[in-house]
Design an enzyme around this catalytic site. Structure first.
Site, PDB file in Angstrom:
ATOM      1  N   CYS B  33       0.831  -1.101   0.005  1.00 36.34           N
ATOM      2  CA  CYS B  33      -0.472  -0.009  -0.130  1.00 36.34           C
ATOM      3  C   CYS B  33       0.699   1.168   0.174  1.00 36.34           C
ATOM      4  O   CYS B  33       0.338   2.534  -0.417  1.00 36.34           O
ATOM      5  CB  CYS B  33      -0.408   0.277   1.286  1.00 36.34           C
ATOM      6  SG  CYS B  33      -1.577  -1.775   1.197  1.00 36.34           S
ATOM      7  N   ASP B  35       2.550   2.386   2.504  1.00 39.20           N
ATOM      8  CA  ASP B  35       3.045   3.253   3.696  1.00 39.20           C
ATOM      9  C   ASP B  35       3.127   1.676   5.057  1.00 39.20           C
ATOM     10  O   ASP B  35       2.782   0.971   5.898  1.00 39.20           O
ATOM     11  CB  ASP B  35       3.152   4.343   4.328  1.00 39.20           C
ATOM     12  CG  ASP B  35       0.901   4.224   3.918  1.00 39.20           C
ATOM     13  OD1 ASP B  35       0.763   3.533   3.712  1.00 39.20           O
ATOM     14  OD2 ASP B  35       0.422   5.992   3.653  1.00 39.20           O
ATOM     15  N   CYS B  58       4.500   8.030   2.314  1.00 36.97           N
ATOM     16  CA  CYS B  58       5.273   9.591   1.285  1.00 36.97           C
ATOM     17  C   CYS B  58       5.495  10.015   2.870  1.00 36.97           C
ATOM     18  O   CYS B  58       5.676  10.200   3.643  1.00 36.97           O
ATOM     19  CB  CYS B  58       3.471  10.034   0.820  1.00 36.97           C
ATOM     20  SG  CYS B  58       2.294   9.624   2.017  1.00 36.97           S
ATOM     21  N   CYS B 102      -3.084   8.271   6.630  1.00 34.22           N
ATOM     22  CA  CYS B 102      -1.575   8.447   7.713  1.00 34.22           C
ATOM     23  C   CYS B 102      -2.136   7.961   8.491  1.00 34.22           C
ATOM     24  O   CYS B 102      -1.033   8.094   9.635  1.00 34.22           O
ATOM     25  CB  CYS B 102      -0.593   8.938   6.444  1.00 34.22           C
ATOM     26  SG  CYS B 102      -0.813   8.951   4.967  1.00 34.22           S
TER      27      CYS B 102
END
Lengths: 401, 141
Positions: B33, B35, B58, B102
């Protein structure tokens, strides 16, 4: 910032000063509607005629085969919808097309059209044999891009178009990354339709064209007045049409020299990156490649973080990671050439243009390895790879900081 | 696209690294995915005295990890468990909508590290880190 390098020319380019100069009179004193009868409109009408003739000559077409549009995406939409709505049938395209074609094909599928998406090989090349095998009795249109926007692979369009011709099927190519960058002659290629976009070669954003061979008659997308021979209504964007023609003229005139320089810089970048960064691979064909395109996958790091660090160092580039595609998946092109999600997430695209210099290449090669090392050092994936022997710790060579 | 705070935490991430003798280690996310966060906690008398992280992902993933470590440092275990992804986001002056997951990952990384801490202490945790269920399709995770 002491150094700034724009290396995202496949995304867009700067308007060339000569282009802006050619456009200015049509943004100021010459505002007559080309369709009007009075004399002041003769200037604008003539300007469009000239631009159409110039563009046609530069791609080996006839002036009445050029339809000016608002962008490459409109050209692609017009080609696909225009042909298939006129003669219902099957569409063949590829898995690596730009979204302007791919999402149009998906929309056509929702409307009940059958679409075949051809696979590509590890370099991103479409095999003419695979195309021929996919042809059905009801195949109406084939659309295959001339050069890929991400990995820079240049497709064997002449061979692919020959297959279409043999079966009397209309052949369209999205040449948005190719026009103004590599030699394009519609007759030599044997294509029936070709899309282009001005801002990829020094014209402003908001102007493109579709080449349509005489006798091929797509339905319009936009109905209204009789502009563009009734194929695309709307008062002409005169200044931008003039700008596109000027930009293409310059691009074609300088192409040989520019490409010699770009190819040299590109190869220096590719070789330098592969030399200085371990666990890194080149995406796309090494030789059948656009002169300014570099696309690498750097393992154990994620592309968006890499872009942000590069941006902080004054380098503008691009990536095909999920975080930059705005979805959960990385670039469809990188997946189509067989990369795993993990490797695709670490992709970096650097696209050089005529303004770039050898100093820019040196600067990228100086900054990139250190940034990669920095991100790897904070990556638990790298930590794991070191522990399980999948990767080995490395020192940056002394030439680079 | 990112707030100044996110940029600051991305450019100067706090508490990057490992704690070799950590009392709790949490690993959440999925490389597929894009992360993965790994969080290390040093806990003394129920207080988080040190914290380190490593993140693959990211800019937002790195910034939320960094902010989360700042937020848990000095907190008791119970206080750390109360930290939500929303709190992490607020502390960063917001995240773009596509990056909200995130912050979820940051919350989950704290939980996963504390879950590990409980287990190492021989205690049954009364909470569970769900990993990256918010960002990944389950069939691929």
């Amino acid at each position: 910032m002491d150094h700034f390098v724009y290396a995202d020319h496949a995304a867009t380019t700067r308007i060339r000063p000569e282009v802006l100069e050619a456009m200015m009179p049509f943004l100021t004193e010459h505002y007559g509607n080309p369709s009007s009868m009075y004399e002041m409109s003769d200037v604008t009408e003539m300007a469009i005629l000239d631009a159409r003739r110039t563009v046609a000559e530069l791609i080996g077409a006839k002036p009445n085969e050029i339809i000016f549009t608002s962008c490459g995406s409109e050209s692609d939409n017009m080609a696909l919808w225009g042909i298939l709505r006129k003669k219902k049938g099957h569409l063949i395209t590829t898995k690596i097309e730009h979204h302007a074609v791919l999402h149009t094909a998906e929309a056509l599928e929702k409307e009940g059209y059958a679409v075949t998406y051809l696979d590509v090989d590890k370099d991103g090349l479409v095999a003419p044999e695979a195309l021929e095998a996919a042809i059905r009795p009801d195949t109406t249109l084939i659309s295959i891009m001339t050069a890929n926007n991400e990995i820079g692979t240049v497709e064997p369009i002449r061979e692919l178009a020959a297959v279409a011709k043999k079966h009397k099927i209309t052949f369209h190519t999205d040449a948005v990354q190719a026009v103004g960058h590599i030699p394009i002659d519609v007759n030599e290629l044997g294509v029936d339709m070709l899309s282009a976009s001005g801002h990829k070669f020094g014209a402003p954003k908001g102007i493109g064209f579709l080449y349509v061979r005489g006798g091929v008659l797509p339905l319009p997308l936009i109905y209204g007045g009789g502009q563009e021979r009734g194929k695309r209504a709307g008062t002409e964007n005169i200044a931008f049409i003039v700008g596109l023609a000027k930009a293409l003229e310059l691009a074609v005139a300088e192409m040989e020299e520019t490409n010699r320089k770009l190819t040299r810089m590109r190869d220096r970048l590719i070789d330098g990156i592969l030399r200085d960064i371990p666990y890194c691979r080149l995406n796309g064909s090494r030789d059948k490649r656009l002169p300014g395109n570099v696309n690498v996958s750097i393992e154990f790091i994620e592309g968006e973080a890499l872009l942000l660090k590069l941006d902080m160092a004054g380098i503008c580039a691009s990536s095909g990671s999920a975080c930059t595609t705005g979805s959960l998946d990385p670039s469809h092109v990188l997946l189509a050439i067989g990369l795993t999600h993990e490797v695709a997430h670490g992709s970096l695209r650097i696209t050089l243009g005529g303004d770039n210099t050898d100093e820019d290449v040196d600067y990228i090669l100086e900054k990139l390895p250190g940034i990669v090392k920095y991100l790897r050092d904070m990556s638990p994936v790298w930590e794991d790879a070191l522990k399980n022997g999948q990767a080995k710790e490395y020192e940056l060579c002394t030439a680079i900081k | 696209m990112y707030s100044d705070k996110v940029k600051d935490h991305f450019e100067h991430p706090r508490n990057v690294g490992e704690i070799p003798d950590a009392d709790g280690v949490g690993l959440v996310g999925n490389q597929k995915c894009g992360d993965i966060m790994k969080m290390y906690l040093k806990i003394e008398n129920d207080v988080i005295v040190d914290v380190k992280f490593k993140t693959y992902g990211c800019g937002a993933a790195i910034a939320t990890s960094s902010m989360a470590t700042e937020m848990v440092k000095g907190k008791t275990v119970q206080e750390a468990l109360q930290i939500t992804n929303k709190a992490v986001m607020e502390a960063l002056d917001g995240l773009p909508p596509v990056k909200v997951h995130c912050s979820v990952l940051a919350e989950e990384a704290i939980k996963a590290a504390l879950e590990d801490y409980y287990k190492k202490q021989g205690k049954e945790p009364d909470f569970k880190a769900t990993g990256c269920s918010h960002c990944c399709r389950k069939d691929e995770a």
